[in-house]
Design a protein around this motif. Structure first.
Motif, PDB file in Angstrom:
ATOM      1  N   GLY A   9     -42.162 -27.490  10.706  1.00  0.00           N
ATOM      2  CA  GLY A   9     -42.840 -27.705  11.978  1.00  0.00           C
ATOM      3  C   GLY A   9     -43.456 -29.086  12.048  1.00  0.00           C
ATOM      4  O   GLY A   9     -43.322 -29.906  11.129  1.00  0.00           O
ATOM      5  N   LEU A  10     -44.145 -29.360  13.146  1.00  0.00           N
ATOM      6  CA  LEU A  10     -44.850 -30.627  13.326  1.00  0.00           C
ATOM      7  C   LEU A  10     -46.246 -30.342  13.860  1.00  0.00           C
ATOM      8  O   LEU A  10     -46.451 -29.365  14.590  1.00  0.00           O
ATOM      9  N   PRO A  11     -47.227 -31.186  13.522  1.00  0.00           N
ATOM     10  CA  PRO A  11     -48.562 -31.012  14.096  1.00  0.00           C
ATOM     11  C   PRO A  11     -48.532 -31.253  15.602  1.00  0.00           C
ATOM     12  O   PRO A  11     -47.657 -31.957  16.125  1.00  0.00           O
ATOM     13  N   ALA A  12     -49.518 -30.699  16.285  1.00  0.00           N
ATOM     14  CA  ALA A  12     -49.652 -30.965  17.719  1.00  0.00           C
ATOM     15  C   ALA A  12     -50.032 -32.421  17.943  1.00  0.00           C
ATOM     16  O   ALA A  12     -50.664 -33.059  17.088  1.00  0.00           O
ATOM     17  N   GLN A  13     -49.644 -32.960  19.095  1.00  0.00           N
ATOM     18  CA  GLN A  13     -49.962 -34.345  19.429  1.00  0.00           C
ATOM     19  C   GLN A  13     -51.463 -34.573  19.536  1.00  0.00           C
ATOM     20  O   GLN A  13     -51.928 -35.713  19.476  1.00  0.00           O
TER      21      GLN A  13
END
Length: 281
Positions: A9-13
């Motif tokens: 996954g990726l962190p939120a902006q």
């Protein structure tokens, strides 16, 4: 037992960039927040697979091993994972089920499953289940010793090996040893170290062995070359030779990590293989 497994996954902006990643001349800390989709690698010869490469030889730093976290989707795998015949390996499963064929024998390894894969041994892996499987794969060039036969492959598990309490610790610090320390055929150990809450390494270990430490469970505070560093399940530490090291377990549960170290070989000072000469410092 539970073992931390990265989910990607990726962190939120909206999240801050601040994290706990550290790179020094003596050690590196790769926190679990770094193990994101964007830093995965695809491996030649593997299908439906991605990996996080968390250690590899770097001139002037750790030179003895590589370590990967490999994730295989259902139906994926590799017929010939190891392409270098002189390289041995250890596989440790943290989630899912991994089908392993080695030397003509088939085993299905669940969480906590452990396999030592001898240099030159034929082996393959597959995910024949219906959920992703994830495992650590530690690789090292095997260093033969004159008059000592090379080790053979074997399969076991964390649940099948009783942890050995360290002397004078009353069980606060114990090591799960998958290889007999007196067996000189092995030139690396991959163990599991367990500290009960409040347990510690009560002195600054300063030694020739390189380390890779992946925190499987819990949290602790590590003393690394004079720095206090908090670590938790999912973090990885990479320690060069002679990096002073000690720790405290933070609780409330056990603090456990998978530990690599190079062992049982004389220091090489001559010869064409300069990697062996440089590995000690």
């Amino acid at each position: 037992m539970s073992y931390y497994t990265p989910q990607g996954g990726l962190p939120a902006q909206t999240e801050l960039l601040t994290d706990r990643a550290i790179v020094t001349e003596a050690y590196t800390v790769i926190p679990k927040g770094v193990l994101r989709d964007i830093v995965t690698s695809r491996l030649p010869g593997f299908t439906r697979t991605r990996s996080w490469i968390i250690a590899r030889p770097i001139a002037g730093f750790a030179t003895t091993f590589a370590q990967l976290i490999v994730e295989i989707e259902p139906g994926g795998g590799a017929e010939h994972p190891e392409v270098e015949p002189g390289v041995e390996g250890v596989v440790f499963v943290t989630s899912g089920a991994l089908t392993l064929d080695v030397d003509g024998e088939r085993d299905v390894l669940g969480p906590g499953g452990y396999a030592y894969l001898a240099a030159g041994a034929p082996w393959s892996i597959a995910n024949e289940g219906d959920a992703p499987t994830s495992f650590h794969w530690i690789r090292k060039a095997y260093e033969p010793a004159e008059g000592i036969p090379a080790p053979t492959s074997f399969v076991t598990s964390d649940a099948d090996v009783e942890p050995e309490p360290m002397p004078d610790t009353r069980g606060a610090w114990a090591t799960t040893r998958f290889v007999d320390p007196d067996d000189l055929a092995h030139d690396m150990h991959v163990n599991i170290v367990t500290f009960q809450p409040g347990g510690s390494i009560p002195f600054a270990e300063t030694h020739v062995m390189e380390h890779g430490l992946f925190v499987l469970e819990g949290k602790g505070v590590y003393r690394l070359n004079g720095d206090w560093v908090e670590v938790e399940a999912g973090d990885f530490m990479w320690l060069r030779a002679f990096c002073p090291q000690a720790c405290y377990a933070g609780g409330p549960g056990p603090f456990r990590y998978l530990l690599y170290k190079d062992v049982n070989r004389q220091v090489r000072l001559t010869g064409p293989d300069h990697r062996s000469a440089s590995r000690w410092g």
